[in-house]
Design a protein around this motif. Structure first.
Motif, mmCIF file in Angstrom:
data_model
loop_
_atom_site.group_PDB
_atom_site.id
_atom_site.type_symbol
_atom_site.label_atom_id
_atom_site.label_comp_id
_atom_site.label_asym_id
_atom_site.label_seq_id
_atom_site.Cartn_x
_atom_site.Cartn_y
_atom_site.Cartn_z
ATOM 1 N N TRP A 38 2.365 5.147 11.407
ATOM 2 C CA TRP A 38 3.170 6.221 10.835
ATOM 3 C C TRP A 38 4.119 6.713 11.921
ATOM 4 O O TRP A 38 3.683 7.117 12.998
ATOM 5 C CB TRP A 38 2.245 7.334 10.369
ATOM 6 C CG TRP A 38 2.879 8.505 9.682
ATOM 7 C CD1 TRP A 38 3.970 8.492 8.852
ATOM 8 C CD2 TRP A 38 2.437 9.861 9.736
ATOM 9 N NE1 TRP A 38 4.237 9.750 8.392
ATOM 10 C CE2 TRP A 38 3.303 10.623 8.928
ATOM 11 C CE3 TRP A 38 1.395 10.506 10.392
ATOM 12 C CZ2 TRP A 38 3.157 11.988 8.752
ATOM 13 C CZ3 TRP A 38 1.242 11.867 10.216
ATOM 14 C CH2 TRP A 38 2.117 12.598 9.402
ATOM 15 N N TYR A 39 5.397 6.674 11.652
ATOM 16 C CA TYR A 39 6.384 7.116 12.639
ATOM 17 C C TYR A 39 6.585 8.608 12.465
ATOM 18 O O TYR A 39 7.439 9.058 11.698
ATOM 19 C CB TYR A 39 7.697 6.336 12.478
ATOM 20 C CG TYR A 39 8.666 6.608 13.591
ATOM 21 C CD1 TYR A 39 8.472 6.038 14.841
ATOM 22 C CD2 TYR A 39 9.751 7.442 13.405
ATOM 23 C CE1 TYR A 39 9.348 6.288 15.887
ATOM 24 C CE2 TYR A 39 10.629 7.704 14.442
ATOM 25 C CZ TYR A 39 10.426 7.121 15.676
ATOM 26 O OH TYR A 39 11.302 7.383 16.700
ATOM 27 N N ASP A 40 5.773 9.376 13.171
ATOM 28 C CA ASP A 40 5.784 10.822 13.040
ATOM 29 C C ASP A 40 5.271 11.428 14.340
ATOM 30 O O ASP A 40 4.408 10.828 15.002
ATOM 31 C CB ASP A 40 4.877 11.245 11.875
ATOM 32 C CG ASP A 40 5.006 12.714 11.553
ATOM 33 O OD1 ASP A 40 5.871 13.059 10.720
ATOM 34 O OD2 ASP A 40 4.249 13.520 12.140
ATOM 35 N N PRO A 41 5.770 12.607 14.720
ATOM 36 C CA PRO A 41 5.285 13.238 15.950
ATOM 37 C C PRO A 41 3.780 13.525 15.955
ATOM 38 O O PRO A 41 3.189 13.682 17.018
ATOM 39 C CB PRO A 41 6.082 14.549 16.018
ATOM 40 C CG PRO A 41 7.299 14.308 15.207
ATOM 41 C CD PRO A 41 6.875 13.354 14.115
ATOM 42 N N GLN A 42 3.158 13.579 14.795
ATOM 43 C CA GLN A 42 1.731 13.889 14.722
ATOM 44 C C GLN A 42 0.827 12.668 14.880
ATOM 45 O O GLN A 42 -0.394 12.811 14.959
ATOM 46 C CB GLN A 42 1.425 14.589 13.398
ATOM 47 C CG GLN A 42 2.118 15.925 13.280
ATOM 48 C CD GLN A 42 1.768 16.614 11.999
ATOM 49 O OE1 GLN A 42 0.673 17.152 11.856
ATOM 50 N NE2 GLN A 42 2.692 16.581 11.061
ATOM 51 N N SER A 84 -8.614 7.219 -2.922
ATOM 52 C CA SER A 84 -7.740 6.043 -2.951
ATOM 53 C C SER A 84 -6.625 6.092 -1.911
ATOM 54 O O SER A 84 -5.775 5.208 -1.888
ATOM 55 C CB SER A 84 -7.134 5.879 -4.346
ATOM 56 O OG SER A 84 -6.435 7.048 -4.708
ATOM 57 N N ASP A 85 -6.630 7.115 -1.038
ATOM 58 C CA ASP A 85 -5.507 7.264 -0.122
ATOM 59 C C ASP A 85 -5.889 7.481 1.339
ATOM 60 O O ASP A 85 -5.028 7.748 2.168
ATOM 61 C CB ASP A 85 -4.629 8.450 -0.564
ATOM 62 C CG ASP A 85 -4.029 8.229 -1.939
ATOM 63 O OD1 ASP A 85 -3.615 7.092 -2.239
ATOM 64 O OD2 ASP A 85 -3.988 9.196 -2.720
ATOM 65 N N ARG A 110 -2.599 6.253 2.864
ATOM 66 C CA ARG A 110 -1.590 5.651 1.985
ATOM 67 C C ARG A 110 -0.380 6.599 1.929
ATOM 68 O O ARG A 110 -0.488 7.742 1.506
ATOM 69 C CB ARG A 110 -2.133 5.445 0.571
ATOM 70 C CG ARG A 110 -1.136 4.726 -0.341
ATOM 71 C CD ARG A 110 -1.520 4.833 -1.813
ATOM 72 N NE ARG A 110 -2.871 4.405 -2.071
ATOM 73 C CZ ARG A 110 -3.232 3.153 -2.340
ATOM 74 N NH1 ARG A 110 -2.330 2.198 -2.375
ATOM 75 N NH2 ARG A 110 -4.501 2.875 -2.596
ATOM 76 N N MET A 111 0.748 6.100 2.386
ATOM 77 C CA MET A 111 2.005 6.842 2.362
ATOM 78 C C MET A 111 2.888 6.258 1.255
ATOM 79 O O MET A 111 2.513 5.272 0.623
ATOM 80 C CB MET A 111 2.728 6.713 3.715
ATOM 81 C CG MET A 111 1.906 7.143 4.897
ATOM 82 S SD MET A 111 1.786 8.918 4.928
ATOM 83 C CE MET A 111 1.023 9.173 6.507
ATOM 84 N N GLY A 114 3.332 2.693 1.811
ATOM 85 C CA GLY A 114 2.115 1.889 1.859
ATOM 86 C C GLY A 114 1.143 2.431 2.898
ATOM 87 O O GLY A 114 1.312 3.534 3.414
ATOM 88 N N TRP A 115 0.122 1.654 3.200
ATOM 89 C CA TRP A 115 -0.906 2.072 4.150
ATOM 90 C C TRP A 115 -0.322 2.129 5.560
ATOM 91 O O TRP A 115 0.367 1.203 5.986
ATOM 92 C CB TRP A 115 -2.087 1.104 4.115
ATOM 93 C CG TRP A 115 -2.920 1.263 2.887
ATOM 94 C CD1 TRP A 115 -2.879 0.501 1.761
ATOM 95 C CD2 TRP A 115 -3.916 2.269 2.662
ATOM 96 N NE1 TRP A 115 -3.782 0.971 0.845
ATOM 97 C CE2 TRP A 115 -4.435 2.053 1.371
ATOM 98 C CE3 TRP A 115 -4.408 3.320 3.421
ATOM 99 C CZ2 TRP A 115 -5.435 2.864 0.827
ATOM 100 C CZ3 TRP A 115 -5.404 4.131 2.877
ATOM 101 C CH2 TRP A 115 -5.908 3.891 1.597
ATOM 102 N N ARG A 116 -0.625 3.221 6.282
ATOM 103 C CA ARG A 116 -0.160 3.403 7.653
ATOM 104 C C ARG A 116 -1.295 3.966 8.505
ATOM 105 O O ARG A 116 -2.122 4.740 8.037
ATOM 106 C CB ARG A 116 1.028 4.365 7.717
ATOM 107 C CG ARG A 116 2.279 3.857 7.022
ATOM 108 C CD ARG A 116 2.854 2.630 7.721
ATOM 109 N NE ARG A 116 4.041 2.122 7.067
ATOM 110 C CZ ARG A 116 4.070 1.149 6.160
ATOM 111 N NH1 ARG A 116 2.954 0.579 5.759
ATOM 112 N NH2 ARG A 116 5.213 0.735 5.657
ATOM 113 N N ILE A 117 -1.289 3.602 9.786
ATOM 114 C CA ILE A 117 -2.234 4.140 10.752
ATOM 115 C C ILE A 117 -1.679 5.480 11.231
ATOM 116 O O ILE A 117 -0.545 5.552 11.706
ATOM 117 C CB ILE A 117 -2.406 3.180 11.938
ATOM 118 C CG1 ILE A 117 -2.909 1.815 11.449
ATOM 119 C CG2 ILE A 117 -3.345 3.777 12.989
ATOM 120 C CD1 ILE A 117 -2.719 0.696 12.456
#
Length: 126
Positions: A38-42, A84-85, A110-111, A114-117
């Motif tokens: 996941w491309y996010d600061p968190q 499911s997410d 699930r974003m 799709g699925w992201r770490i």
């Protein structure tokens, strides 16, 4: 509220996402590895020797890190899904270039894409 744990079709989705991530790791496909996080600061990734906070820090790390050894082998991989997410994947790994046992944990969500770490932790033990 009744949370459904390990719905078979969700477990299968996460297992496939994890397998695709692992394949990208083995061939050092940096763009694919970047897409899985996941491309996010968190987003957080605690590595063996680094603390990476945010998607940009993870991408920068991937540009300079050494590839994993091609003999990397997974052991005792456990996928647990919640609804499911949301899912966790825990695994151990070994490789011919080290006598240590690696441990890896990932939180998957699930974003829209799709699925992201969203969080990961890698460690080694004797």
């Amino acid at each position: 509220m009744s949370l459904q744990i390990n719905l078979p079709h969700i477990v299968e989705e996460v297992e496939q996402a994890f397998a695709d991530y692992e394949q990208a790791l083995l061939v050092h496909d940096v763009p694919a590895l970047d897409r899985w996080f996941w491309y996010d600061p968190q987003t957080v990734r605690y590595g063996v020797g680094e603390i990476l906070l945010g998607g940009e820090a993870i991408r920068q790390y991937r540009q300079t890190c050494a590839p994993v050894h091609p003999s990397r082998t997974l052991h005792r991989t456990v996928v647990t899904t919640f609804g499911s997410d949301y899912a966790t994947v825990s695994t151990e790994f070994t490789a011919d270039d080290s006598d240590k046992i690696g441990r890896q944990m990932q939180t998957w969500v699930r974003m829209e894409a799709g699925w992201r770490i969203v969080a990961a932790h890698v460690s080694l033990m004797a």
